[in-house]
Design a protein around this motif. Structure first.
Motif, PDB file in Angstrom:
ATOM      1  N   THR A  43       0.865  -1.203   0.007  1.00 23.05           N
ATOM      2  CA  THR A  43      -0.002  -0.128  -0.083  1.00 23.05           C
ATOM      3  C   THR A  43       1.015   1.282   0.184  1.00 23.05           C
ATOM      4  O   THR A  43       2.080   1.171   0.451  1.00 23.05           O
ATOM      5  N   GLU A  44       0.660   2.525  -0.382  1.00 24.76           N
ATOM      6  CA  GLU A  44       1.076   3.714  -0.638  1.00 24.76           C
ATOM      7  C   GLU A  44       0.678   4.290   0.531  1.00 24.76           C
ATOM      8  O   GLU A  44      -0.489   4.863   0.463  1.00 24.76           O
ATOM      9  N   SER A  45       1.323   4.534   1.640  1.00 23.83           N
ATOM     10  CA  SER A  45       0.770   5.294   2.749  1.00 23.83           C
ATOM     11  C   SER A  45       1.130   6.575   2.706  1.00 23.83           C
ATOM     12  O   SER A  45       0.088   7.718   3.140  1.00 23.83           O
ATOM     13  N   ALA A  46       1.939   7.282   1.769  1.00 24.95           N
ATOM     14  CA  ALA A  46       1.959   8.653   1.488  1.00 24.95           C
ATOM     15  C   ALA A  46       2.673   8.679   0.047  1.00 24.95           C
ATOM     16  O   ALA A  46       3.326   7.874  -0.055  1.00 24.95           O
ATOM     17  N   ALA A  47       2.862   9.912  -0.243  1.00 23.42           N
ATOM     18  CA  ALA A  47       3.470  10.087  -1.715  1.00 23.42           C
ATOM     19  C   ALA A  47       4.896   9.730  -1.769  1.00 23.42           C
ATOM     20  O   ALA A  47       5.784  10.032  -0.845  1.00 23.42           O
ATOM     21  N   GLY A  48       5.249   8.617  -2.302  1.00 23.32           N
ATOM     22  CA  GLY A  48       6.678   7.972  -2.637  1.00 23.32           C
ATOM     23  C   GLY A  48       6.683   7.172  -1.189  1.00 23.32           C
ATOM     24  O   GLY A  48       8.040   6.549  -1.160  1.00 23.32           O
ATOM     25  N   LYS A  49       5.842   6.913  -0.379  1.00 22.03           N
ATOM     26  CA  LYS A  49       6.005   5.984   0.776  1.00 22.03           C
ATOM     27  C   LYS A  49       5.236   4.934   0.716  1.00 22.03           C
ATOM     28  O   LYS A  49       4.263   5.001   0.409  1.00 22.03           O
ATOM     29  N   TYR A  50       5.814   3.694   0.760  1.00 24.20           N
ATOM     30  CA  TYR A  50       5.118   2.352   0.574  1.00 24.20           C
ATOM     31  C   TYR A  50       5.658   1.427   1.835  1.00 24.20           C
ATOM     32  O   TYR A  50       6.433   1.438   2.406  1.00 24.20           O
ATOM     33  N   ALA A  51       4.291   0.542   2.197  1.00 20.43           N
ATOM     34  CA  ALA A  51       4.577  -0.306   3.152  1.00 20.43           C
ATOM     35  C   ALA A  51       3.839  -1.494   2.778  1.00 20.43           C
ATOM     36  O   ALA A  51       2.883  -1.749   1.936  1.00 20.43           O
ATOM     37  N   GLY A  52       4.145  -2.761   3.522  1.00 22.09           N
ATOM     38  CA  GLY A  52       3.328  -3.852   3.542  1.00 22.09           C
ATOM     39  C   GLY A  52       3.808  -5.096   4.058  1.00 22.09           C
ATOM     40  O   GLY A  52       4.590  -4.955   4.917  1.00 22.09           O
ATOM     41  N   THR A  53       3.520  -6.253   3.417  1.00 22.19           N
ATOM     42  CA  THR A  53       4.300  -7.421   3.880  1.00 22.19           C
ATOM     43  C   THR A  53       4.788  -8.109   2.738  1.00 22.19           C
ATOM     44  O   THR A  53       4.308  -8.146   1.643  1.00 22.19           O
ATOM     45  N   VAL A  54       6.046  -8.856   2.945  1.00 21.57           N
ATOM     46  CA  VAL A  54       6.720  -9.577   1.842  1.00 21.57           C
ATOM     47  C   VAL A  54       6.826 -11.238   2.540  1.00 21.57           C
ATOM     48  O   VAL A  54       7.003 -11.280   3.535  1.00 21.57           O
ATOM     49  N   ASP A  55       6.666 -12.023   1.579  1.00 22.77           N
ATOM     50  CA  ASP A  55       6.640 -13.489   1.715  1.00 22.77           C
ATOM     51  C   ASP A  55       8.230 -13.928   1.532  1.00 22.77           C
ATOM     52  O   ASP A  55       8.665 -13.883   0.265  1.00 22.77           O
ATOM     53  N   LEU A  56       8.937 -14.120   2.502  1.00 23.77           N
ATOM     54  CA  LEU A  56      10.376 -14.617   2.224  1.00 23.77           C
ATOM     55  C   LEU A  56      10.473 -16.032   3.035  1.00 23.77           C
ATOM     56  O   LEU A  56      11.562 -16.519   3.138  1.00 23.77           O
ATOM     57  N   SER A  57       9.451 -16.815   2.660  1.00 22.36           N
ATOM     58  CA  SER A  57       9.261 -18.090   3.215  1.00 22.36           C
ATOM     59  C   SER A  57      10.012 -19.162   1.967  1.00 22.36           C
ATOM     60  O   SER A  57      10.355 -20.125   2.045  1.00 22.36           O
ATOM     61  N   GLY A  58      10.086 -18.684   0.785  1.00 24.37           N
ATOM     62  CA  GLY A  58      10.603 -19.483  -0.249  1.00 24.37           C
ATOM     63  C   GLY A  58      11.790 -19.042  -1.009  1.00 24.37           C
ATOM     64  O   GLY A  58      12.762 -18.515   0.026  1.00 24.37           O
ATOM     65  N   ALA A  59      12.256 -19.327  -2.101  1.00 25.03           N
ATOM     66  CA  ALA A  59      13.451 -18.845  -2.781  1.00 25.03           C
ATOM     67  C   ALA A  59      14.045 -17.201  -2.481  1.00 25.03           C
ATOM     68  O   ALA A  59      14.981 -17.263  -2.083  1.00 25.03           O
ATOM     69  N   ALA A  60      13.184 -16.658  -2.563  1.00 28.28           N
ATOM     70  CA  ALA A  60      13.193 -15.240  -2.557  1.00 28.28           C
ATOM     71  C   ALA A  60      13.961 -14.661  -0.856  1.00 28.28           C
ATOM     72  O   ALA A  60      14.826 -13.963  -0.947  1.00 28.28           O
ATOM     73  N   GLY A  61      13.513 -15.568  -0.037  1.00 31.97           N
ATOM     74  CA  GLY A  61      14.068 -15.347   1.206  1.00 31.97           C
ATOM     75  C   GLY A  61      15.601 -15.540   1.310  1.00 31.97           C
ATOM     76  O   GLY A  61      16.289 -14.975   2.059  1.00 31.97           O
ATOM     77  N   THR A  62      15.902 -16.484   0.625  1.00 33.96           N
ATOM     78  CA  THR A  62      17.365 -16.911   0.705  1.00 33.96           C
ATOM     79  C   THR A  62      18.289 -15.589   0.216  1.00 33.96           C
ATOM     80  O   THR A  62      19.637 -15.699   0.556  1.00 33.96           O
ATOM     81  N   ASN A  63      17.851 -14.746  -0.410  1.00 33.57           N
ATOM     82  CA  ASN A  63      18.658 -13.648  -0.691  1.00 33.57           C
ATOM     83  C   ASN A  63      18.703 -12.708   0.446  1.00 33.57           C
ATOM     84  O   ASN A  63      19.595 -11.741   0.552  1.00 33.57           O
ATOM     85  N   ILE A  64      17.990 -12.983   1.533  1.00 37.76           N
ATOM     86  CA  ILE A  64      18.253 -12.026   2.472  1.00 37.76           C
ATOM     87  C   ILE A  64      18.776 -12.765   3.801  1.00 37.76           C
ATOM     88  O   ILE A  64      19.612 -12.170   4.463  1.00 37.76           O
TER      89      ILE A  64
END
Length: 268
Positions: A167-188
């Motif tokens: 979601t965009e909370s304000a101009a240029g500012k975004y927030a939300g949730t990310v799913d890092l349970s799969g392959a993408a999570g191994t990047n972090i």
């Protein structure tokens, strides 16, 4: 180029260990049969954020990537297919600091490794102070060592952002949730950390900012406590679009072929 902090951390950990051993909606028009009036759809937050991630159309920029133990800094020059990566890591038990840098230009890569705070230590490898040209055939870890330019998305954020609710909370500012349970999570984080987080890894909170020109300036994920590792923020920041230092092939006088000692250290 090392695409992720996780890969870089693994590389640094291995090198440090080796060194330690060596050293000890639209509106309808009026009328029930009228066709809907043409409208302009509001920007989709996810599409906006994905488009903001650096790509090959961006001017050169600098970046910083941090997790709980490591900081990476550097520059990227998409037009010349070049990246510069720097990292420092303190070996707490022995007291020395390793300074490691990688330079990649198209399909070539160089490294520079130095040690400081080494008084009283013996056995650390003696390496040239110049950029050392790497031969990919002599490297045993293709994932941990950058051997060629692989794109402007140095933090691999596009595949990660594909698993988000934004979601965009304000101009240029975004927030939300990310799913890092799969392959993408191994990047972090490592598989062990992902397992420790469990189901919570599917909805980790994040924040991001985009500048007035639609360019990503920051991305941050809040990672909870796992075992002995306290909660921390995994963050990526971008700056200096168009003004970052140039990244180029080192001058002949500033480069040498990497010696055997360099490969022994990197491959350990």
């Amino acid at each position: 180029m090392i695409h992720t902090l996780r890969r870089a951390t693994v590389t640094v950990a291995a090198v440090t260990a080796a060194a330690g051993l060596l050293a000890g909606c639209g509106q309808d028009t009026a009328g029930s049969e009228a066709a809907p009036a043409a409208t302009t759809a509001a920007p989709n937050p996810k599409e906006t954020l994905l488009a903001a991630v650096p790509d090959e159309t961006r001017p050169g920029f600098s970046y910083t990537i941090k997790d709980w133990e490591t900081t990476l800094t550097g520059e990227v020059a998409p037009t010349t297919k070049a990246t510069h990566l720097r990292m420092e890591i303190k070996e707490e038990s022995l007291g020395f600091t390793m300074h490691m840098a990688y330079l990649t230009v198209d399909k070539q890569s160089w490294t520079k490794i130095t040690f400081t705070e080494t008084k009283g230590l013996t056995g650390l490898p003696k390496l040239p102070a110049k950029w050392m040209l790497l031969d990919p055939a002599k490297l045993t870890d293709a994932e941990g060592v950058p051997t060629e330019y692989t794109g402007a998305d140095v933090a691999d954020l596009k595949p990660l952002l594909a698993n988000t609710t934004i979601t965009e909370s304000a101009a240029g500012k975004y927030a939300g949730t990310v799913d890092l349970s799969g392959a993408a999570g191994t990047n972090i984080f490592s598989e062990e950390t992902a397992a420790g987080i469990g189901e919570a890894a599917k909805t980790l909170p994040f924040q991001a900012t985009v500048d007035a020109e639609g360019r990503l300036t920051s991305f941050l994920v809040n990672v909870p406590t796992v075992g002995k590792t306290k909660a921390y923020d995994y963050s990526v920041t971008y700056a200096d679009y168009g003004t970052a230092p140039a990244v180029a092939v080192p001058a002949a006088a500033d480069a040498v072929a990497a010696p055997a000692a360099a490969y022994e250290l990197i491959n350990s």
